[in-house]
Design a protein around this motif. Structure first.
Motif, PDB file in Angstrom:
ATOM      1  N   GLU A 181       0.662  -1.087   0.263  1.00  0.00           N
ATOM      2  CA  GLU A 181       0.160   0.230   0.126  1.00  0.00           C
ATOM      3  C   GLU A 181       1.453   1.516   0.151  1.00  0.00           C
ATOM      4  N   ASP A 182       1.880   0.925   0.665  1.00  0.00           N
ATOM      5  CA  ASP A 182       2.304   2.335   0.942  1.00  0.00           C
ATOM      6  C   ASP A 182       3.651   2.767  -0.308  1.00  0.00           C
ATOM      7  N   ASN A 183       3.778   1.623  -1.240  1.00  0.00           N
ATOM      8  CA  ASN A 183       4.800   1.978  -2.157  1.00  0.00           C
ATOM      9  C   ASN A 183       3.476   1.856  -3.760  1.00  0.00           C
ATOM     10  N   GLY A 184       1.929   1.934  -3.253  1.00  0.00           N
ATOM     11  CA  GLY A 184       1.500   1.777  -4.709  1.00  0.00           C
ATOM     12  C   GLY A 184       1.200   0.447  -4.746  1.00  0.00           C
ATOM     13  N   TRP A 186      -1.119  -0.931  -3.955  1.00  0.00           N
ATOM     14  CA  TRP A 186      -2.319  -1.682  -3.171  1.00  0.00           C
ATOM     15  C   TRP A 186      -3.274  -2.727  -4.165  1.00  0.00           C
TER      16      TRP A 186
END
Length: 316
Positions: A181-184, A186
């Motif tokens: 999620e934090d790195n796109g 998701w």
């Protein structure tokens, strides 16, 4: 008056009409083992019809699979032995065999749906699934989760369609989900080996994946075969942590667990029809003591009847 249940069995067309479970080509994921080099296709003695293949032959295999209508594959990487180390760092090298394979397969076969194994047993020089804890003489859970995250992000950046973490580390799903999620990433689904037993049925796999532990066993982190409630809890915990698909591995000896989880979760449920299960049927075929095709289909149908939506199988 007794019920004549045979009335719906006598005519073949009516049997088809009332059949409760069916096998479909889209139910299957086919495992592939990628080795470094060229023109390599090594058949496994314990698993007839299963090969270690270099990427050029993997591409030929994908062409055949696509022709057959099998569009889901599960990749395992087997690096050269001189690239293995204590923490399996080749697993999170962006130029290692699996990231390379993902990029090339997606370029050649964009419709092929690629799942990648997320673990370290093939990449460590000791054959265990992560970084060792020198005090407890097992795998260090939290340090291993850290490198599972690294491996997951490399695979995501390479264009993988789904991740399949199999290390059985506590907290691996929630940690991977947060990192994605934090790195796109998701949108990337996680098919968790959520209930993976410490099983003798894995023996032939360790030949093809070259991942036999150099000491001890994996009972310190894989599920105890005797435990039903704990097995259910493992999968329900992974659902809470963000898994999109749950899995029971092995399949054949654990159909009670498949049913238990099916009745407690609405997520898609996979089973891994593992190497030992495959090898037993092939040995029976070779000895002429079973009708291989019929027994194979009966086993696969049993997985569906127990509640599996997805079957990972060398029979595919």
């Amino acid at each position: 008056m007794f019920k004549r249940k045979r009335r719906t069995r006598i005519h073949g067309s009516l049997r088809d009409l009332v059949r409760e479970n069916r096998l479909d080509i889209h139910d299957f994921i086919y495992p592939l083992f990628v080795v470094e080099g060229q023109r390599i296709k090594n058949e496994m003695q314990s698993m007839p019809g299963v090969f270690q293949m270099s990427l050029d032959n993997i591409l030929k295999e994908c062409e055949e699979l696509q022709r057959l209508g099998i569009l889901h594959i599960l990749l395992f990487g087997i690096p050269h032995s001189d690239k293995k180390d204590l923490q399996g760092s080749e697993a999170y090298n962006p130029d290692s065999i699996i990231p390379q394979s993902i990029r090339v397969i997606k370029q050649k076969f964009p419709d092929m749906f690629i799942t990648a194994d997320v673990c370290f047993c093939e990449y460590t020089n000791h054959g265990h699934c992560g970084i060792l804890d020198s005090v407890l003489h097992t795998v260090d859970n939290d340090k291993t989760v850290e490198i599972l995250i690294k491996q997951s992000l490399i695979l995501a950046q390479s264009g993988v369609d789904m991740l399949a973490p199999s290390a059985m580390m506590d907290g691996q799903i929630i940690s991977m989900r947060k990192a994605l999620e934090d790195n796109g990433f998701w949108y990337l689904p996680i098919m968790s080996y959520s209930t993976k037993f410490a099983s003798a049925y894995y023996g032939p796999f360790r030949e093809v994946a070259q991942s036999t532990p150099s000491f001890g066993d994996r009972k310190g982190y894989q599920e105890d075969s005797a435990n039903r409630r704990e097995a259910i809890l493992e999968s329900l915990n992974d659902e809470e942590e963000g898994a999109d698909i749950l899995m029971v591995k092995p399949a054949l000896a654990y159909l009670d667990i498949v049913r238990d989880i099916r009745e407690r979760s609405l997520l898609p449920l996979a089973v891994y029809n593992v190497s030992g299960e495959y090898a037993l049927l092939k040995a029976g075929q070779r000895l002429g003591v079973i009708d291989y095709e019929k027994v194979m289909l009966e086993n696969l149908l049993g997985f569906k009847r127990a509640g599996a939506d997805i079957i990972i199988s060398y029979h595919a």
